[in-house]
Design an enzyme around this catalytic site. Structure first.
Site, PDB file in Angstrom:
ATOM      1  N   LYS A 148      -0.425   6.822 -26.196  1.00 44.07           N
ATOM      2  CA  LYS A 148      -1.638   6.883 -25.236  1.00 44.07           C
ATOM      3  C   LYS A 148      -1.329   8.004 -24.058  1.00 44.07           C
ATOM      4  O   LYS A 148       0.028   7.929 -23.238  1.00 44.07           O
ATOM      5  CB  LYS A 148      -2.053   5.640 -24.671  1.00 44.07           C
ATOM      6  CG  LYS A 148      -3.207   5.750 -24.017  1.00 44.07           C
ATOM      7  CD  LYS A 148      -3.833   4.447 -23.500  1.00 44.07           C
ATOM      8  CE  LYS A 148      -5.122   4.490 -22.597  1.00 44.07           C
ATOM      9  NZ  LYS A 148      -5.201   2.827 -22.388  1.00 44.07           N
ATOM     10  N   SER A 229     -10.089   1.628 -23.604  1.00 44.38           N
ATOM     11  CA  SER A 229      -9.857   2.921 -23.240  1.00 44.38           C
ATOM     12  C   SER A 229      -8.730   3.709 -24.198  1.00 44.38           C
ATOM     13  O   SER A 229      -8.505   4.892 -24.110  1.00 44.38           O
ATOM     14  CB  SER A 229      -9.255   3.102 -21.802  1.00 44.38           C
ATOM     15  OG  SER A 229      -7.822   2.538 -21.582  1.00 44.38           O
ATOM     16  N   SER A 253      -8.426  -3.091 -23.108  1.00 39.61           N
ATOM     17  CA  SER A 253      -8.302  -1.736 -23.681  1.00 39.61           C
ATOM     18  C   SER A 253      -7.344  -1.583 -24.929  1.00 39.61           C
ATOM     19  O   SER A 253      -7.271  -0.351 -25.323  1.00 39.61           O
ATOM     20  CB  SER A 253      -7.803  -0.837 -22.420  1.00 39.61           C
ATOM     21  OG  SER A 253      -8.671  -0.699 -21.469  1.00 39.61           O
TER      22      SER A 253
END
Length: 510
Positions: A148, A229, A253
């Site tokens: 990420k 996310s 997330s």
């Protein structure tokens, strides 16, 4: 009909048309905008791939080697390497080719934000290491991994999805990245995310960032949310662009996008994976964790990022004789909850209905309290080009259509917040007390819930969570079952998830 009556009717009709128009205009202005096909900088990603694949016959590569990658577990890939069916270099090349042709094409998934320029070099070194030693040094050895884009990497930008930081390269890798490299992983690239871990705008769609654009859910682009996310991290695994990725979670997330994209998401006990070198949302709560196609793959990646030892001798009957608390809310799909209970009971588990008051513990609503301080501490430590949140807000306002397409009301709220973490500490303490009492009084081995619906409590308390695919709901939206256990019981939790996965096996494939 009199002239006066005609005029009256016309006036009424005109008023009605104007009223309807006003309502439509109001809805357009106030309703959250939907996802759009937006992709920035695809050419840069493709160029980075082409430079590394220029000496490779990609047609032959895909025809002969893709079969050893797509849909395969890490164990299966390692077996194919040992048997000489594929090399780590070829494995990495297949992943890069799939990113170019599936992810970065027009109306592609757009889950990848940047590529490691040295990925193929690293893969060649892993092949050389195997030839010299005769064996890999860890389960993650030679396996491509994506990160990420809020996780620091010294050889790739770390933007957190912000256009402002599209060229920012920290001087050092995050600790978890160093661990992965030490254990032989090939860092393939970075994944798109909901910008600043979904803390920019109250109407920004999940999976959108000003740096890369909109990541889409492969099972329903623009129709089913990729969820946030860690959207890109989940989508990249779903689409077999990479065997495993690493996401981060503050509240849901990791488990939410894993559920929405039908993959396994593992948020381990807080601090079991180092948070050093990760741009924070709430520093006290944030936790990194792997996203993979299977529980075993997630465990292998967890070992690679921590150095911890997780027994790979997983028990298919681990749920037998266990007591699992089922957490539900009125808005949950009653049919799916009923099916979950039935499946668990068939596997020999005792199920108990338990309650977690959704209003008693909050996480997301507290982000603004410390975001400015956490951001500015990170900026000072790692050298962000904009040292204060105010500087970032001003920069974004200079070119709002690109940098803050959906506004930045949450960032503005954080700029004006007091900067104290008392409420956050209180939520952490309350969540821990509630869960500890629940586990003790009900003699629970774990709790389970649909998707991320009850993630706030284990997220705040630092309990480990594990999402396992659970087919689709009546609207054909992918679903997941999330299990949570006590802190430090990561291996036990992985066994519970493995047991469920082995017998239910409802992961969707493209």
């Amino acid at each position: 009909m009199s002239k006066k009556l005609k005029i009256t009717i016309r006036l009424v009709l005109l008023f009605f048309i104007l009223a309807v128009g006003a309502v439509i205009l109001y809805i357009k202005k106030t309703a959250p905008p939907g996802e759009e096909w937006i992709a920035y900088n695809n050419d840069k990603v493709i160029e980075a791939i082409d430079r590394q694949l220029q000496a490779i016959d990609t047609d032959s590569l895909i025809r002969e080697k893709e079969q050893y990658v797509v849909g395969k577990s890490i164990e299966e890939i390692q077996k194919a390497v040992k048997e000489g069916q594929i090399t780590y270099e070829e494995l990495t090349a297949v992943c890069l080719y799939r990113i170019k042709t599936l992810d970065q094409k027009e109306k592609g998934y757009n889950s990848v934000i940047s590529i490691n320029e040295h990925a193929m070099e690293e893969a060649v070194k892993r092949d050389s290491g195997i030839r010299e030693t005769g064996k890999e040094t860890s389960g993650i050895y030679g396996i491509p991994v994506m990160l990420k884009d809020n996780i620091n990497t010294s050889d790739m930008p770390t933007s957190a999805g912000a256009e402002a930081f599209s060229a920012f390269c920290p001087s050092e890798d995050a600790e978890l990245v160093r661990k992965l490299k030490e254990n032989g992983a090939v860092i393939l690239g970075k994944n798109n995310l909901s910008e600043f871990a979904n803390y920019v705008s109250s109407v920004m769609p999940s999976g959108y960032s000003g740096n890369k654009g909109q990541t889409v859910n492969p099972f329903g682009p623009l129709k089913i949310s990729p969820s946030g996310s860690s959207s890109g991290s989940a989508v990249a695994v779903t689409a077999d662009l990479v065997p495993v990725s690493v996401g981060t979670e503050t509240d849901g997330s990791i488990v939410a996008p894993s559920s929405a994209n039908s993959v396994v998401g593992f948020k381990p006990t807080r601090d079991s994976i180092s948070g050093e070198g990760i741009l924070p949302l709430i520093r006290k709560i944030d936790t990194a964790g792997p996203i993979a196609k299977s529980v075993k793959d997630a465990a292998i990646a967890y070992e690679g990022a921590t150095g911890a030892q997780i027994s790979q001798d997983f028990d298919k009957d681990a749920l037998s004789g266990k007591t699992i608390g089922i957490v539900s809310y009125e808005y949950n799909d009653a049919g799916m909850l009923s099916e979950l209970k039935k499946k668990l009971q068939e596997l020999g588990a005792d199920t108990v209905d338990v309650e977690l008051d959704a209003g008693k513990v909050t996480v997301f609503n507290l982000i603004h309290l410390t975001f400015r301080k956490d951001y500015e501490d990170y900026a000072a430590e790692y050298g962000l080009p904009m040292k204060t949140l105010k500087d970032l807000l001003r920069y974004n306002e200079e070119e709002p259509k690109r940098r803050i397409k959906y506004g930045q009301d949450w960032l503005e709220e954080a700029e004006n917040a007091p900067g104290t973490d008392d409420e956050i500490s209180k939520s952490i303490q309350t969540a821990d007390q509630v869960l500890d009492t629940l586990f003790r009084e009900k003699n629970l081995d774990g709790i389970a819930f649909l998707n991320s619906t009850a993630s706030t409590y284990p997220a705040a308390a630092g309990y480990p969570e594990l999402t396992v695919p659970f087919g689709t709901n009546k609207n054909n939206v992918p679903q997941g079952i999330t299990f949570a256990a006590r802190p430090g019981e990561d291996e036990k939790l992985l066994n519970l998830g493995y047991s469920f996965e082995s017998h239910v096996n409802e992961r969707l494939t493209l």
